[in-house]
Design a protein around this motif. Structure first.
Motif, mmCIF file in Angstrom:
data_model
loop_
_atom_site.group_PDB
_atom_site.id
_atom_site.type_symbol
_atom_site.label_atom_id
_atom_site.label_comp_id
_atom_site.label_asym_id
_atom_site.label_seq_id
_atom_site.Cartn_x
_atom_site.Cartn_y
_atom_site.Cartn_z
ATOM 1 N N GLN A 1 19.949 72.130 -28.168
ATOM 2 C CA GLN A 1 18.835 71.212 -27.923
ATOM 3 C C GLN A 1 19.359 69.947 -27.251
ATOM 4 O OE1 GLN A 1 16.980 69.425 -31.412
ATOM 5 N NE2 GLN A 1 14.985 69.421 -30.400
ATOM 6 N N ASN B 1 11.333 80.988 -34.188
ATOM 7 C CA ASN B 1 10.514 79.788 -34.150
ATOM 8 C C ASN B 1 11.422 78.595 -33.869
ATOM 9 O OD1 ASN B 1 9.470 77.328 -35.640
ATOM 10 N ND2 ASN B 1 7.675 78.666 -35.740
ATOM 11 N N LEU B 2 10.974 77.667 -33.025
ATOM 12 C CA LEU B 2 11.786 76.510 -32.670
ATOM 13 C C LEU B 2 12.174 75.681 -33.890
ATOM 14 C CD1 LEU B 2 10.017 75.275 -29.404
ATOM 15 C CD2 LEU B 2 11.930 76.872 -29.628
ATOM 16 N N ALA B 3 11.251 75.540 -34.834
ATOM 17 C CA ALA B 3 11.539 74.770 -36.054
ATOM 18 C C ALA B 3 12.649 75.439 -36.860
ATOM 19 C CB ALA B 3 10.271 74.624 -36.896
ATOM 20 N N GLU B 4 12.699 76.767 -36.822
ATOM 21 C CA GLU B 4 13.766 77.503 -37.514
ATOM 22 C C GLU B 4 15.108 77.255 -36.829
ATOM 23 O OE1 GLU B 4 15.306 82.089 -37.750
ATOM 24 O OE2 GLU B 4 13.133 81.789 -37.806
ATOM 25 N N ILE C 1 16.212 74.642 -35.147
ATOM 26 C CA ILE C 1 16.790 73.314 -35.361
ATOM 27 C C ILE C 1 17.123 73.017 -36.818
ATOM 28 C CG2 ILE C 1 15.736 72.384 -33.262
ATOM 29 C CD1 ILE C 1 13.891 70.741 -35.222
ATOM 30 N N LYS C 2 16.746 73.907 -37.738
ATOM 31 C CA LYS C 2 17.146 73.751 -39.146
ATOM 32 C C LYS C 2 18.570 74.228 -39.368
ATOM 33 C CE LYS C 2 12.592 74.285 -41.234
ATOM 34 N NZ LYS C 2 11.704 75.234 -41.910
ATOM 35 N N ILE D 1 10.751 70.678 -28.974
ATOM 36 C CA ILE D 1 10.350 70.226 -30.300
ATOM 37 C C ILE D 1 10.833 68.785 -30.419
ATOM 38 C CG2 ILE D 1 12.386 71.110 -31.507
ATOM 39 C CD1 ILE D 1 10.363 72.012 -33.747
ATOM 40 N N ASN E 1 11.545 66.866 -32.891
ATOM 41 C CA ASN E 1 12.563 66.545 -33.888
ATOM 42 C C ASN E 1 13.938 66.762 -33.260
ATOM 43 O OD1 ASN E 1 14.374 66.387 -35.987
ATOM 44 N ND2 ASN E 1 13.303 67.814 -37.315
#
Length: 168
Positions: A25, A53-56, A58-59, A85, A87
């Motif tokens: 990212q 999923n993009l949120a997944e 970046i976790k 995303i 974040n």
């Protein structure tokens, strides 16, 4: 050639081989290092068919941080954008290191171990000269602006190609 627009938060994937890929990212720019793009690459390796999923993405744990020019990598097809995303995490903990002991004059032996290091955080006005790298400073990322091929090499192997002095 198509115009490439990249924005903070954009997420890209790099093929590791024909069956796997890894994501990174674009998180910010570092005025201290030529206002270059700063990326965070994530550790998890996905199969080429997976579209997480993009949120997944970046976790995941961060594999490394680096300076580069993201749009060059897109233009040269080293990586492909998958989305954005907002974040982008925090930056206070990210530490980079540099030394002037790299590069060689023809006929000279390169300096293999430097004791002339400096470190900085993103957008620091002044670098901190630390000499020998000790303690937390050993975790600092190499802070020079890397070409897309070197970023891909690190994503694939965990190391940069080319030569840069070590600290021990």
């Amino acid at each position: 050639m198509k115009r490439v627009i990249v924005k903070k938060g954009d997420i890209f994937f790099v093929k590791i081989n024909d069956t796997t890929k890894r994501y990174f990212q674009y998180i910010t720019n570092d005025l201290k290092q030529l206002n270059s793009d700063v990326i965070r690459c994530f550790k998890k390796i996905y199969s080429i068919e997976e579209n997480p999923n993009l949120a997944e993405i970046i976790k995941d744990e961060v594999f490394f941080y680096a300076h580069c020019v993201v749009k060059f990598g897109v233009k040269l097809s080293y990586w492909e954008k998958v989305g954005n995303i907002t974040n982008v995490g925090t930056f206070e903990h990210i530490l980079f290191r540099g030394t002037n002991d790299y590069g060689t004059i023809e006929g000279e032996e390169p300096i293999k171990v430097s004791n002339n290091w400096y470190v900085w955080h993103i957008n620091d006005v002044v670098s901190e000269k630390v000499g020998k790298l000790e303690g937390e400073n050993r975790k600092a990322e190499i802070g020079i602006v890397m070409d897309p091929e070197s970023i891909v090499h690190r994503i694939r192997t965990g190391c940069y190609d080319g030569f840069y002095p070590d600290y021990e």
